[in-house]
Scaffold this motif. Structure first.
Motif, PDB file in Angstrom:
ATOM      1  N   THR A 257       0.799  -1.230   0.000  1.00 27.08           N
ATOM      2  CA  THR A 257       0.000   0.000   0.000  1.00 27.08           C
ATOM      3  C   THR A 257       0.829   1.275   0.000  1.00 27.08           C
ATOM      4  OG1 THR A 257      -0.164  -0.033   2.430  1.00 27.08           O
ATOM      5  CG2 THR A 257      -1.938  -1.121   1.187  1.00 27.08           C
TER       6      THR A 257
ATOM      7  N   SER B 216      -7.737 -12.034  -4.597  1.00 22.92           N
ATOM      8  CA  SER B 216      -7.763 -10.639  -4.161  1.00 22.92           C
ATOM      9  C   SER B 216      -7.922 -10.518  -2.656  1.00 22.92           C
ATOM     10  CB  SER B 216      -8.905  -9.879  -4.851  1.00 22.92           C
ATOM     11  OG  SER B 216      -8.715  -9.816  -6.244  1.00 22.92           O
TER      12      SER B 216
ATOM     13  N   PHE C 193     -10.725  -0.929  -1.006  1.00 24.43           N
ATOM     14  CA  PHE C 193      -9.731  -1.138  -2.048  1.00 24.43           C
ATOM     15  C   PHE C 193      -9.578  -2.634  -2.306  1.00 24.43           C
ATOM     16  CE2 PHE C 193      -8.923   2.801   0.029  1.00 24.43           C
ATOM     17  CZ  PHE C 193      -8.366   3.660  -0.909  1.00 24.43           C
ATOM     18  N   GLU C 194      -9.282  -2.968  -3.554  1.00 20.45           N
ATOM     19  CA  GLU C 194      -8.996  -4.354  -3.903  1.00 20.45           C
ATOM     20  C   GLU C 194      -7.535  -4.481  -4.316  1.00 20.45           C
ATOM     21  OE1 GLU C 194     -10.573  -7.927  -6.852  1.00 20.45           O
ATOM     22  OE2 GLU C 194     -10.926  -5.835  -7.405  1.00 20.45           O
ATOM     23  N   PHE C 195      -6.829  -5.397  -3.656  1.00 23.28           N
ATOM     24  CA  PHE C 195      -5.457  -5.695  -4.050  1.00 23.28           C
ATOM     25  C   PHE C 195      -5.458  -7.031  -4.776  1.00 23.28           C
ATOM     26  CE2 PHE C 195      -1.290  -7.679  -3.319  1.00 23.28           C
ATOM     27  CZ  PHE C 195      -0.478  -6.711  -3.917  1.00 23.28           C
TER      28      PHE C 195
ATOM     29  N   LEU D 252      -3.211  -2.479  -6.710  1.00 23.88           N
ATOM     30  CA  LEU D 252      -4.197  -1.998  -5.756  1.00 23.88           C
ATOM     31  C   LEU D 252      -5.091  -0.984  -6.445  1.00 23.88           C
ATOM     32  CD1 LEU D 252      -5.036  -1.991  -2.680  1.00 23.88           C
ATOM     33  CD2 LEU D 252      -3.543   0.001  -2.444  1.00 23.88           C
TER      34      LEU D 252
END
Length: 862
Positions: free
Chosen positions: A426, A458, A468-470, A477
């Motif tokens: 992040t 994810s 948020f999607e990683f 991200l």
């Protein structure tokens, strides 16, 4: 802690979905307004009001169930069609479940089981049932009777089999069989009953005690514990789906098994998906022969852990986790006295172990720890993270067991277990994942992990506003929502979770987000205070699923995408709404009898403190408001109160804190609920400044008789009330429930539940003092009501429970004696068998009456 009784109906509005969900067009409706009449509601009619709780929806979404709950206990479970007006009602229904879209069952009073045939609208009552389950996709109903008889019934009600003397049973869905323990005379047996051909098999017999029947995970068999006399010489029996005979873990057969230890039920039984590793607890036996309860306690400041906690935890006799390898006939200890805490990864191939007292003494709720990665397969251990915060939620395993996500140095990191690589995922993104804002009761406030995707690709993270999607494969991200610019807070709704938070020994198992269904966000608009649902569409945009005017809550979604949720406002009683194929239908409306009565209104007010803080509050109007009159005012305080703007409130004679806003607006009171913000080190003074400013702003409207103003708060609000009456002359009377009077003595007391000093709460948590007493003695005294008891001019009613274990009830006695010595007016109520809130109905009535009489006496001369 609630300051007043709020009935959260469970709001919501158009959920636009058929599984492909579309945007619903809202039409203005007069129900958002208020129809006034001349009828006045009195307490004799309060018992008519109910709250509603959305419970469950069937797989196809054709039926759902909900409960209506009444103060006097006349609760009812309802099963209703989402297509027609058909409805079943089950008085005092509990343990409800759908067998399929055509059958439902629930226990009711007198141990009766109500079985509902939904397609034919028929109800059957089965007597003397204490539990039940549906099996084989609802084709079979299994009941366990009070006389220990297990009965298997077909869907048409015909009894297929009866098994007597059954002590325990579970349904093994992967093998479609019932597993049970039976006892006849002195013989106990382990058996299973195949449901596809209705045949019974005996697996094991003994004269010893059998119990703790538990299914293994992933359909890998089941466990039973066999114990000797007085539960000694305990053996674990593992029945897998391969061997006919159980695989036995008998400590006597393992020379390296710790002396004086035995298998215990204290830690849950787990098994790896491949069936190779079995986890359970062992514990050292205590010799109670010479147990001297009167032995002297030795408290030593050199001890790392405070005496009461060390005594309660008693690490030498605490259950330890071991891993057993049945095929290899060996075991290893996963935890020990030094590293007593553990969390397993998803595949149960590795564990994180740690010493919770590694950096003791600590004066936060949880201390920092060193996390060690323990490879269970090869029995090796290495340092993973050093001096890491140990609060739950700051470390999480991926469901597939390949990764560990953790929070460190203000960012989220991902550790690849196979590659042994740490990566900050992040750092490059322009946002903050935590906050030290004083509005949060615990700081730093880390907004957390919102879940892992069901395809294991994810990870979902949250900042203060957005989700948020990683993408783990792409190492990218992306922001899914855009709440920051709109002052809207988003989080993935629990209706999207395949797996919720379950215990993972000393942590939580990972939340799994079902990506086969649309992702729904629960959202809170920080400006309008509306809570609503929105849908993530394929193009990445959000479609609002509920009204911008009503509070939405408790959404349940069927496998086919049909949604049922609740919606409410201050004037709109909770109602349940269904969305099917873009069509919105109201299924149930609670408290329809409200319509003839004057209900009043609530408005959001704005005010400023002397030091320039711009704040808001809620002003509740008398139900029979007359603009030509001036009214008494009660100020109800805690911290952030405007979040209740759209909550429906039922009048009630039964209130667990004795105060109910609706009761007072029906008695010609205004009620003010102001927001309070805090400066570090000044919790009492901050509350005083905010409450004074809010109250004076309402006085300035001309609505209020300034000589008839009261103040009330409970718990932290009770502390604030105690403090404010030592400084303010605005209030003609006040009520403080379960409050603190002296920050100094309270901080150094030991909490009877946590067995640690309350310093973590006074220094770092809700009281926000920002440091220890020794570094700022003046501020501790300045914010302690006790030190200014002689300044009180307001008659004060205080109450608490003698069994209080959240905030010590003797703080109320402390303040009472100070006020008594200073010659001030204080009446104190101590309820002998109550705790932090009032639970017993008769005491709720009593406290509600006494508080109303107190305010009536001082504010309305009654």
């Amino acid at each position: 802690m609630k300051l007043f009784k709020i009935y959260f109906g469970h709001p919501t509005f158009p959920v636009v979905m058929c599984f492909q969900i579309c945007i619903f067009l809202f039409v203005s409706c007069p129900i958002f307004g208020q129809v006034l009449s001349n009828r006045h509601l009195t307490k004799e009619h309060f018992d008519q009001w109910n709250s509603v709780e959305n419970r469950l929806i069937s797989s196809k979404g054709d039926w759902f169930c909900y409960s209506t709950i009444y103060d006097k206990g006349a609760d009812t479970l309802h099963v209703q069609s989402t297509r027609t007006n058909q409805k079943f009602s089950i008085p005092n229904g509990s343990q409800w479940n759908f067998g399929s879209d055509s059958i439902f069952a629930a226990l009711q009073a007198n141990n009766e089981l109500a079985v509902l045939k939904l397609d034919s609208f028929k109800k059957t009552i089965l007597p003397a049932v204490k539990s039940f389950i549906f099996c084989d996709a609802g084709k079979l109903l299994i009941t366990h009777s009070i006389d220990q008889t297990l009965v298997i019934r077909k869907a048409n009600g015909i009894v297929a089999a009866t098994i007597t003397n059954v002590n325990e049973y579970v349904y093994d869905g992967t093998s479609n069989r019932l597993v049970y323990i039976r006892q006849e005379n002195l013989t106990k047996t382990v058996n299973y009953f195949t449901l596809h051909n209705l045949e019974n098999y005996n697996l094991y017999s003994t004269t010893e005690s059998l119990g703790s029947l538990i299914l293994s995970e992933y359909g890998g068999g089941f466990f039973v514990i066999e114990s000797g006399l007085n539960f000694t010489d305990t053996i674990l029996l593992y029945f897998n789906n391969t061997n006919v005979e159980p695989i036995r873990f008998d400590p006597k057969n393992y020379p390296d098994f710790p002396l004086f230890h035995g298998v215990v039920r204290d830690l849950s039984f787990r098994i790896s998906k491949d069936g190779k590793r079995v986890f359970f607890g062992i514990k050292k036996s205590k010799d109670t022969t010479f147990n001297n309860k009167d032995a002297v306690e030795v408290w030593d400041t050199d001890q790392a852990v405070l005496y009461p906690k060390a005594k309660k935890d008693d690490l030498e006799f605490q259950a330890q986790l071991i891993c057993w390898f049945p095929a290899e006939n060996r075991f290893i200890k996963v935890t020990d006295v030094l590293h007593s805490n553990v969390q397993l990864n998803g595949s149960k191939s590795v564990a994180v172990v740690y010493n919770p007292s590694a950096y003791a003494p600590v004066f936060n709720r949880e201390g920092e720890v060193d996390y060690y990665l323990y490879n269970i397969v090869d029995n090796t251990r290495k340092l993973l993270l050093q001096q890491q915060p140990s609060e739950r939620g700051l470390i999480s395993f991926s469901p597939d067991g390949n990764y560990i996500c953790y929070f460190k140095d203000g960012n989220w990191w991902l550790y690849d277990i196979a590659q042994a690589i740490h990566k900050n995922i992040t750092a490059k993104f322009d946002t903050t994942w935590f906050s030290n804002d004083m509005k949060y009761s615990s700081r730093p406030k880390v907004f957390g992990i919102n879940g892992w995707s069901s395809d294991h690709k994810s990870l979902y993270l949250r900042d203060e506003y957005d989700v948020f999607e990683f993408n783990i494969e792409q190492q990218q991200l992306r922001r899914l929502t855009k709440g920051k610019g709109k002052n809207v807070v988003y989080s993935i709704d629990s209706s999207c979770f395949l797996k919720r938070l379950y215990n993972n020994y000393n942590g939580w198992e990972s939340v799994i987000v079902n990506i086969k269904q649309p992702i729904i966000f629960k959202s809170q608009d920080q400006n309008s205070k509306v809570q609503f649902y929105s849908l993530l569409q394929k193009n990445g945009s959000l479609a609002m699923l509920s009204s911008p005017k009503l509070k939405a809550d408790v959404l349940v979604m069927s496998e086919s995408g049909v949604c049922v949720f609740s919606e409410q406002s201050y004037t709109v009683a909770p109602r349940l709404v269904c969305i099917r194929n873009q069509k919105r239908k109201i299924l149930y409306e609670s408290n329809k009898h409200q319509s003839p009565y004057n209900w009043g209104k609530v408005t959001q007010i704005n005010y400023s403190t002397e030091d320039g803080k711009n704040l808001s509050g809620l002003l509740y109007y008398p139900s029979n408001y007359d603009s030509t009159k001036k009214y008494p005012l009660i100020v109800s305080i805690y911290s952030e109160m405007t979040r209740y703007l759209h909550d429906y409130m039922s009048p009630s004679n039964y209130n667990d804190t004795g105060f109910n806003i609706k009761n007072f607006v029906l008695k010609d009171y205004f009620v003010l609920a102001p927001d309070i913000v805090y400066d570090e080190g000044f919790p009492g003074i901050s509350a005083y400044n905010c409450v004074e400013a809010a109250t004076k702003s309402v006085i300035a409207t001309g609505l209020i008789d300034s000589k008839r103003i009261g103040l009330t708060g409970h718990s932290f609000g009770g502390y604030e009330t105690n403090f404010i009456v030592t400084k303010s002359s605005l209030f003609a009377c006040a009520v403080a429930g379960a409050g603190v009077a002296d920050l100094i003595s309270w901080g150094f007391t030991v909490n009877s539940v946590r067995n640690i000093a309350e310093l973590w709460r006074s220094e770092n948590q809700q009281w926000r003092m920002g440091g220890p007493f020794f570094e700022n003695k003046e501020n501790y005294a300045l914010n302690s009501p006790l030190f200014f008891a002689e300044k009180v001019t307001t008659p004060l009613l205080t109450w608490t429970g003698r069994l209080e274990n959240n905030l010590p009830f003797d703080q109320n006695i402390l303040f009472f004696n100070a006020l008594r010595r200073a010659g001030k007016k204080n009446v104190m109520l101590i309820y002998p068998n109550e705790g932090h809130t009032i639970i017993q109905k008769e005491n709720q009535i009593d406290l509600t009456r006494r508080i109303e009489e107190w305010f009536d006496y001082y504010l309305q001369s009654k």
